[in-house]
Design an enzyme around this catalytic site. Structure first.
Site, PDB file in Angstrom:
ATOM      1  CB  SER A  13      -0.944  -0.015   1.199  1.00  0.00           C
ATOM      2  OG  SER A  13      -0.208  -0.053   2.407  1.00  0.00           O
ATOM      3  N   GLY A  14       1.977   1.225  -0.696  1.00  0.00           N
ATOM      4  CA  GLY A  14       2.780   2.441  -0.876  1.00  0.00           C
ATOM      5  C   GLY A  14       2.355   3.172  -2.137  1.00  0.00           C
ATOM      6  CB  THR A  45       5.039   5.603   0.397  1.00  0.00           C
ATOM      7  OG1 THR A  45       5.324   4.792  -0.736  1.00  0.00           O
ATOM      8  CG2 THR A  45       4.557   6.967  -0.065  1.00  0.00           C
ATOM      9  CB  ALA A  48       9.521   9.270   0.924  1.00  0.00           C
ATOM     10  CD  GLU A 117      16.236  15.481  -2.470  1.00  0.00           C
ATOM     11  OE1 GLU A 117      16.389  14.324  -2.884  1.00  0.00           O
ATOM     12  OE2 GLU A 117      15.271  15.828  -1.773  1.00  0.00           O
ATOM     13  CG  HIS A 232      20.028   8.695   2.841  1.00  0.00           C
ATOM     14  ND1 HIS A 232      20.657   9.767   3.433  1.00  0.00           N
ATOM     15  CD2 HIS A 232      19.048   9.214   2.071  1.00  0.00           C
ATOM     16  CE1 HIS A 232      20.060  10.884   3.033  1.00  0.00           C
ATOM     17  NE2 HIS A 232      19.081  10.567   2.200  1.00  0.00           N
ATOM     18  NE  ARG A 272      19.988   9.759  -1.505  1.00  0.00           N
ATOM     19  CZ  ARG A 272      18.686   9.631  -1.570  1.00  0.00           C
ATOM     20  NH1 ARG A 272      18.152   8.434  -1.728  1.00  0.00           N
ATOM     21  NH2 ARG A 272      17.912  10.670  -1.450  1.00  0.00           N
TER      22      ARG A 272
END
Ligand code: SIN
Length: 529
Positions: A13-14, A45, A48, A117, A232, A272
């Site tokens: 369910s993202g 999600t 995020a 970013e 990350h 990254r």
């Protein structure tokens, strides 16, 4: 069995799953079901932060520039056609989400605010709530799905794919009352996210246990690029797990990385993989377990990043005065179930989208803020293909590495077409009984993977990682959700260790201390079947 066969069963369910569910139920009037092991809003999600990368205004930005940045971050393994789809359809999907009610941050004139970013040549990231973008995207999509006729199965854990006559026809799931039942559907779309929980240090929530990838592996569905786990660079280095994320947008706004001597050691706006590697090397050189993010020069921190300001206050840190301790943490599974450009997998009736999939858009390292975008583009694409009556995969996107592969001569077919090399996974060792406490087995596996298959790996450590995955498998017999999750993690861990051992080179997010350079002969996808 649960009810009549659905047209489309969405697992997870993202952003990918819910975008597909809304598209299927609303636009195409399909009978849709959404099955998730938690509650509907509970997905990666939600976690995020930074935002969604999409070219919503033109000059000086363009989709060509977004494409070029994505290909550069992907270190030679992106499928250029898949990235073209991502950057071209992205703006439309973001606008659809805004129409559905998602509120992105705007300036005083009402224009969308754009952030920059790492890896992006320009500011093109839309965001919400400062850096709480996932919360807003999930909220809008959950409300939209709830307004449709879609059947929602919460706290239902998909155990395995149902395959009949060479076609996926649903799943077998464990329901909250303890019963195991079939949920049948003409098409199943897997959007169950990644496997960050394979690692002890991760930004991913507890649910990120690689369930979809493990189900696919058990069913013999092709999976690729598993060796590329993105770490990350700026997870807050405190005891909490998952580690609180300090969004990449902070560096986009000018925050600097410093070692314990106060020296800068890397260009903070590199992709990254580059930044995480530089941090890891500097920590090893200095014998430290973290470096620092210096955000003391940023104006209006509380206003621009309210959720991060709150998390820092909770940890007793003041970004106006303190350098913030950070270290790399497992963040994103770049590989997954191989798909073509429309989400079709090697098993007819089975589709995949979002982090669980390997469509070819991320290659060896995902560009920042391309993940929400991938979900909102490729979830609906699968629905469109189902609606159009597509019945199996085409030789497009990452699927070219499977259908276009020459098993005798794995190679890069051309600059644009990436070939594949097939790896077979040995059967797992027998499971010993009685099983051990699944939480302890999971923690042991996570520690081993962080230590032996983390930012820097070599042949010896990867052998240990493979042994740890085998050991976790052996000790995880049992029928609770916790046992199933450990088995799924062990399954993904075995495949990851196999692929990472085979990739005797360094490329993107996969860094081999014993093979520090990229090998042009390995510019292929490693496909595990
Ligand atoms: C971040 O905000 O740094 C994370 C967003 C992403 O994973 O792309």
């Amino acid at each position: 069995m649960t009810g009549d066969a659905l047209d489309l069963l969405v697992l997870g369910s993202g952003v990918a799953g819910l975008s597909a569910a809304v598209h299927g139920a609303d636009t195409h009037r399909m009978r849709v079901g959404v099955l998730t092991k938690g509650e509907l809003p509970q997905s990666t999600t939600r976690w995020a932060q930074g935002g969604v990368a999409a070219v919503l205004h033109g000059d000086p930005d363009s989709t060509d520039l977004h494409l070029a940045d994505t290909l550069a971050a992907g270190a030679g393994l992106c499928d250029a056609d898949a990235v073209r789809v991502l950057v071209d359809e992205g703006p439309l999907r973001v606008n659809e989400l805004i129409t559905l009610g998602a509120m992105f941050d705007r300036d005083a004139k009402g224009e969308l605010e754009l952030a920059r970013e790492g890896g992006h040549t320009l500011a093109r990231i839309v965001h919400a709530g400062g850096s709480a973008t996932g919360v807003e995207v999930e909220r809008a999509l959950v409300e939209a799905v709830q307004a449709t006729m879609a059947a929602i199965y919460e706290h239902a854990f998909a155990l395995d794919l149902l395959v009949e006559a060479g076609r996926c026809v649903g799943v077998v799931a464990l329901f909250p009352d303890g019963s195991t039942r079939e949920v049948r559907a003409t098409n199943v779309l897997v959007t169950t996210g990644g496997a960050g929980q394979l690692f002890a240090v991760t930004t991913n929530p507890l649910e990120a246990t690689g369930d979809g990838i493990a189900m696919a592996l058990r069913a013999g569905v092709a999976v690729a690029d598993l060796e590329f786990v993105q770490f990350h660079p700026t997870a807050l280095s405190i005891e909490a797990m998952p580690r609180p994320l300090l969004t990449e947008a902070l560096r986009g706004h000018g925050a600097l990385l410093r070692d314990s001597k106060g020296e800068r050691f890397v260009d903070e706006l590199q992709p990254r993989d580059v930044v995480s590697r530089a941090e890891t090397r500097r920590m090893h050189e200095l014998g430290d377990d973290h470096v620092f993010l210096d955000a003391t020069g940023l104006d209006h921190f509380d206003r621009r990043f309210p959720n991060i300001a709150a998390a820092l206050a909770g940890a007793g840190l003041d970004p106006a005065k303190d350098w913030l301790p950070v270290a790399p943490a497992a963040h994103y599974t770049c590989g997954g179930i191989v798909t073509d450009l429309r989400g079709a997998t090697t098993l007819p009736g089975l589709w995949a989208a979002g982090e669980v999939s390997c469509s070819g858009v991320h290659g060896a390292n995902r560009l920042a803020s391309n993940s929400l975008l991938e979900g909102m583009v490729f979830g609906p694409r699968a629905v469109e293909a189902i609606e159009a009556g597509v019945s199996g995969p085409a030789t497009t996107g990452a699927m070219r590495a499977v259908l276009g592969a020459d098993a005798d001569e794995p190679r890069r077919v051309s600059d644009d077409v990436i070939g594949g090399r097939f790896l077979t996974l040995e059967a797992p060792p027998p499971q010993a009984g009685p099983s051990r406490d699944p939480a302890s087995v999971r923690a042991e596996l996570q520690r081993a993977m962080t230590h032996d298959a983390g930012v820097l790996r070599d042949a010896g450590t990867l052998r240990l990682a493979a042994q740890a995955a085998d050991a976790a498998w052996t000790s995880s017999a049992g029928s609770t959700v916790a046992h199933h999750e450990v088995r799924n993690l062990a399954t993904v861990g075995r495949a990851l260790a196999r692929a990472a051992s085979t990739r005797a080179e360094s490329r993107g997010a996969h860094t081999r201390a014993d093979f520090p350079a990229a090998d042009p002969d390995l510019a292929v996808r490693l496909v595990v079947v």
